[in-house]
Design a protein around this motif. Structure first.
Motif, PDB file in Angstrom:
ATOM      1  N   ILE A  57       0.687  -1.125   0.085  1.00 25.96           N
ATOM      2  CA  ILE A  57      -0.160  -0.078   0.047  1.00 25.96           C
ATOM      3  C   ILE A  57       0.860   1.220   0.012  1.00 25.96           C
ATOM      4  O   ILE A  57       1.738   1.426   1.003  1.00 25.96           O
ATOM      5  CB  ILE A  57      -0.930   0.021   1.209  1.00 25.96           C
ATOM      6  CG1 ILE A  57      -1.979  -1.264   1.324  1.00 25.96           C
ATOM      7  CG2 ILE A  57      -1.634   1.133   1.317  1.00 25.96           C
ATOM      8  CD1 ILE A  57      -2.502  -1.378   0.091  1.00 25.96           C
ATOM      9  N   ILE A  58       0.625   2.247  -1.056  1.00 26.77           N
ATOM     10  CA  ILE A  58       1.368   3.358  -0.809  1.00 26.77           C
ATOM     11  C   ILE A  58       0.664   4.474  -0.271  1.00 26.77           C
ATOM     12  O   ILE A  58       0.992   5.178   0.440  1.00 26.77           O
ATOM     13  CB  ILE A  58       1.708   3.787  -2.462  1.00 26.77           C
ATOM     14  CG1 ILE A  58       2.615   2.692  -2.911  1.00 26.77           C
ATOM     15  CG2 ILE A  58       2.306   5.209  -2.509  1.00 26.77           C
ATOM     16  CD1 ILE A  58       2.632   2.884  -4.583  1.00 26.77           C
ATOM     17  N   SER A  59      -0.744   4.408  -0.728  1.00 31.53           N
ATOM     18  CA  SER A  59      -1.624   5.593  -0.189  1.00 31.53           C
ATOM     19  C   SER A  59      -2.698   4.820   0.549  1.00 31.53           C
ATOM     20  O   SER A  59      -3.217   4.111  -0.287  1.00 31.53           O
ATOM     21  CB  SER A  59      -1.903   6.797  -0.895  1.00 31.53           C
ATOM     22  OG  SER A  59      -3.164   6.708  -1.214  1.00 31.53           O
ATOM     23  N   PRO A  60      -3.193   4.739   1.815  1.00 33.05           N
ATOM     24  CA  PRO A  60      -4.470   4.076   2.309  1.00 33.05           C
ATOM     25  C   PRO A  60      -5.421   4.251   1.513  1.00 33.05           C
ATOM     26  O   PRO A  60      -5.992   5.337   1.105  1.00 33.05           O
ATOM     27  CB  PRO A  60      -4.266   4.573   3.811  1.00 33.05           C
ATOM     28  CG  PRO A  60      -3.183   5.192   3.799  1.00 33.05           C
ATOM     29  CD  PRO A  60      -2.759   5.876   2.878  1.00 33.05           C
ATOM     30  N   VAL A  61      -6.167   3.236   1.337  1.00 35.27           N
ATOM     31  CA  VAL A  61      -7.492   3.013   0.442  1.00 35.27           C
ATOM     32  C   VAL A  61      -8.538   4.049   1.242  1.00 35.27           C
ATOM     33  O   VAL A  61      -8.759   3.314   2.558  1.00 35.27           O
ATOM     34  CB  VAL A  61      -7.680   2.005  -0.064  1.00 35.27           C
ATOM     35  CG1 VAL A  61      -9.180   1.519  -0.881  1.00 35.27           C
ATOM     36  CG2 VAL A  61      -6.812   1.416  -0.879  1.00 35.27           C
ATOM     37  N   GLN A  62      -9.274   4.574   0.730  1.00 35.95           N
ATOM     38  CA  GLN A  62     -10.532   5.137   1.451  1.00 35.95           C
ATOM     39  C   GLN A  62     -11.804   4.203   1.286  1.00 35.95           C
ATOM     40  O   GLN A  62     -11.577   3.435   0.557  1.00 35.95           O
ATOM     41  CB  GLN A  62     -10.754   6.535   0.975  1.00 35.95           C
ATOM     42  CG  GLN A  62      -9.888   7.844   1.137  1.00 35.95           C
ATOM     43  CD  GLN A  62     -10.075   8.990   0.639  1.00 35.95           C
ATOM     44  OE1 GLN A  62     -11.348   9.238   0.237  1.00 35.95           O
ATOM     45  NE2 GLN A  62      -8.908   9.702   0.258  1.00 35.95           N
ATOM     46  N   ASN A  63     -12.707   4.429   2.140  1.00 33.15           N
ATOM     47  CA  ASN A  63     -13.776   3.705   2.154  1.00 33.15           C
ATOM     48  C   ASN A  63     -14.267   3.542   0.775  1.00 33.15           C
ATOM     49  O   ASN A  63     -14.641   4.520   0.051  1.00 33.15           O
ATOM     50  CB  ASN A  63     -15.106   4.357   2.929  1.00 33.15           C
ATOM     51  CG  ASN A  63     -16.143   3.472   3.127  1.00 33.15           C
ATOM     52  OD1 ASN A  63     -16.364   2.284   2.558  1.00 33.15           O
ATOM     53  ND2 ASN A  63     -16.968   3.787   4.147  1.00 33.15           N
ATOM     54  N   LEU A  64     -14.759   2.234   0.200  1.00 32.36           N
ATOM     55  CA  LEU A  64     -15.115   2.008  -1.095  1.00 32.36           C
ATOM     56  C   LEU A  64     -16.553   1.597  -0.923  1.00 32.36           C
ATOM     57  O   LEU A  64     -16.992   1.014  -2.079  1.00 32.36           O
ATOM     58  CB  LEU A  64     -14.356   0.840  -1.722  1.00 32.36           C
ATOM     59  CG  LEU A  64     -12.862   1.109  -1.838  1.00 32.36           C
ATOM     60  CD1 LEU A  64     -12.101  -0.058  -2.615  1.00 32.36           C
ATOM     61  CD2 LEU A  64     -12.569   2.464  -2.722  1.00 32.36           C
ATOM     62  N   GLN A  65     -17.449   1.531   0.104  1.00 31.10           N
ATOM     63  CA  GLN A  65     -18.600   1.147   0.307  1.00 31.10           C
ATOM     64  C   GLN A  65     -19.488   1.801  -0.769  1.00 31.10           C
ATOM     65  O   GLN A  65     -20.612   1.000  -1.010  1.00 31.10           O
ATOM     66  CB  GLN A  65     -18.922   1.365   1.842  1.00 31.10           C
ATOM     67  CG  GLN A  65     -18.307   0.490   2.710  1.00 31.10           C
ATOM     68  CD  GLN A  65     -18.334  -1.207   2.428  1.00 31.10           C
ATOM     69  OE1 GLN A  65     -19.627  -1.639   2.281  1.00 31.10           O
ATOM     70  NE2 GLN A  65     -17.232  -1.878   2.374  1.00 31.10           N
ATOM     71  N   ALA A  66     -19.591   2.811  -1.132  1.00 31.73           N
ATOM     72  CA  ALA A  66     -20.664   3.756  -2.176  1.00 31.73           C
ATOM     73  C   ALA A  66     -20.338   3.383  -3.467  1.00 31.73           C
ATOM     74  O   ALA A  66     -21.026   3.493  -4.356  1.00 31.73           O
ATOM     75  CB  ALA A  66     -20.205   5.052  -1.915  1.00 31.73           C
ATOM     76  N   ASN A  74       1.391  -0.804  -4.998  1.00 34.68           N
ATOM     77  CA  ASN A  74       2.230  -1.533  -5.893  1.00 34.68           C
ATOM     78  C   ASN A  74       1.754  -2.826  -5.875  1.00 34.68           C
ATOM     79  O   ASN A  74       1.702  -3.628  -4.832  1.00 34.68           O
ATOM     80  CB  ASN A  74       3.418  -1.343  -5.501  1.00 34.68           C
ATOM     81  CG  ASN A  74       4.137   0.167  -6.115  1.00 34.68           C
ATOM     82  OD1 ASN A  74       3.579   0.801  -6.750  1.00 34.68           O
ATOM     83  ND2 ASN A  74       5.414   0.343  -5.506  1.00 34.68           N
ATOM     84  N   ILE A  75       1.335  -3.498  -6.989  1.00 35.98           N
ATOM     85  CA  ILE A  75       0.834  -4.951  -7.147  1.00 35.98           C
ATOM     86  C   ILE A  75       2.179  -5.654  -7.671  1.00 35.98           C
ATOM     87  O   ILE A  75       2.327  -5.342  -8.832  1.00 35.98           O
ATOM     88  CB  ILE A  75      -0.187  -5.217  -7.724  1.00 35.98           C
ATOM     89  CG1 ILE A  75      -1.361  -4.763  -6.854  1.00 35.98           C
ATOM     90  CG2 ILE A  75      -0.679  -6.945  -7.789  1.00 35.98           C
ATOM     91  CD1 ILE A  75      -2.721  -4.712  -7.155  1.00 35.98           C
ATOM     92  N   THR A  76       2.651  -6.390  -7.020  1.00 39.88           N
ATOM     93  CA  THR A  76       4.075  -7.180  -7.696  1.00 39.88           C
ATOM     94  C   THR A  76       3.548  -8.810  -7.982  1.00 39.88           C
ATOM     95  O   THR A  76       3.121  -9.323  -7.182  1.00 39.88           O
ATOM     96  CB  THR A  76       5.109  -7.218  -6.740  1.00 39.88           C
ATOM     97  OG1 THR A  76       5.583  -6.036  -6.365  1.00 39.88           O
ATOM     98  CG2 THR A  76       6.429  -8.042  -7.253  1.00 39.88           C
ATOM     99  N   GLY A  77       3.718  -9.275  -9.421  1.00 43.17           N
ATOM    100  CA  GLY A  77       3.440 -10.404  -9.635  1.00 43.17           C
ATOM    101  C   GLY A  77       4.793 -11.002  -9.894  1.00 43.17           C
ATOM    102  O   GLY A  77       5.782 -10.643 -10.675  1.00 43.17           O
ATOM    103  N   MET A  78       5.159 -12.230  -9.488  1.00 41.65           N
ATOM    104  CA  MET A  78       6.417 -12.991  -9.457  1.00 41.65           C
ATOM    105  C   MET A  78       6.380 -14.543  -9.955  1.00 41.65           C
ATOM    106  O   MET A  78       5.305 -15.165  -9.401  1.00 41.65           O
ATOM    107  CB  MET A  78       7.132 -12.946  -8.196  1.00 41.65           C
ATOM    108  CG  MET A  78       7.447 -11.754  -7.540  1.00 41.65           C
ATOM    109  SD  MET A  78       7.862 -11.587  -5.848  1.00 41.65           S
ATOM    110  CE  MET A  78       6.027 -11.815  -5.155  1.00 41.65           C
TER     111      MET A  78
END
Length: 185
Positions: free
Chosen positions: A40-49, A132-136
């Protein structure tokens, strides 16, 4: 004399045993497939809406290290996975998902792709979070497995942040009813 022969035998067998260990590790990694890490780079805000996803295809910031074909493959895989969750009948706001490939390793022993993912409100462009999502994957599976791992990681990222658009998907409908196992006597 026997101590010298024994020490020589041990010295010769160590590299062989180390090679067997590497082969066993590669076999296990091949069977397991690619892996994913989410930072996580910047915390995710509420996505409920938010009920809907607008996917804007990822871009490449790594130049010639990533072919146009591989970039298209990544975007197509993600679009395919996200299309399983499209639910246009319910009311709700739209979540814009975009990103850029910021790092790639296509080495002999290691394959890795990092995508910086941005979540935004589709109506006003307000930032809702970034990761950042890393696929290895290992060398046998190839970079394609890393691409698929990024797509899986993206769905995990949305699920971890309680994106309600995933709940209405037919893919997750079986999870609403708990599975119980009967014991036989």
């Amino acid at each position: 004399m026997s101590k010298i022969c024994l020490m020589g035998l041990i010295a010769i067998s160590l590299p062989v045993m180390a090679g067997c260990g590497m082969a066993a590790k590669t076999l296990v990694e091949t069977a397991r497939g690619g892996t994913t890490e989410i930072q996580i780079i910047s915390p995710v805000q509420n996505l409920q809406a938010y009920q809907h996803i607008d996917f804007k295809p990822f871009t490449s910031a790594v130049g010639g290290l990533l072919s146009e074909a591989r970039l298209n493959e990544l975007n197509n895989k993600i679009n395919t996975e996200l299309s399983k969750f499209k639910n246009e009948t319910e009311p709700g706001k739209r979540l814009r998902l975009s990103g850029s490939i910021i790092h790639i390793v296509d080495g002999v022993y290691e394959k890795e792709i990092i995508v910086q993912v941005r979540l935004q409100d589709a109506s006003d462009g307000r930032s809702l979070g970034m990761a950042n999502i890393t696929g290895m994957s290992n060398s046998i599976r190839g970079l394609k497995e890393g691409v698929y791992s990024v797509a899986d990681g993206l769905l995990d990222f949305l699920a971890q942040n309680h994106f309600p658009g995933l709940k209405g998907a037919s893919l997750f409908s079986s999870l609403t009813h708990p599975v119980t196992l009967e014991q036989t006597q």
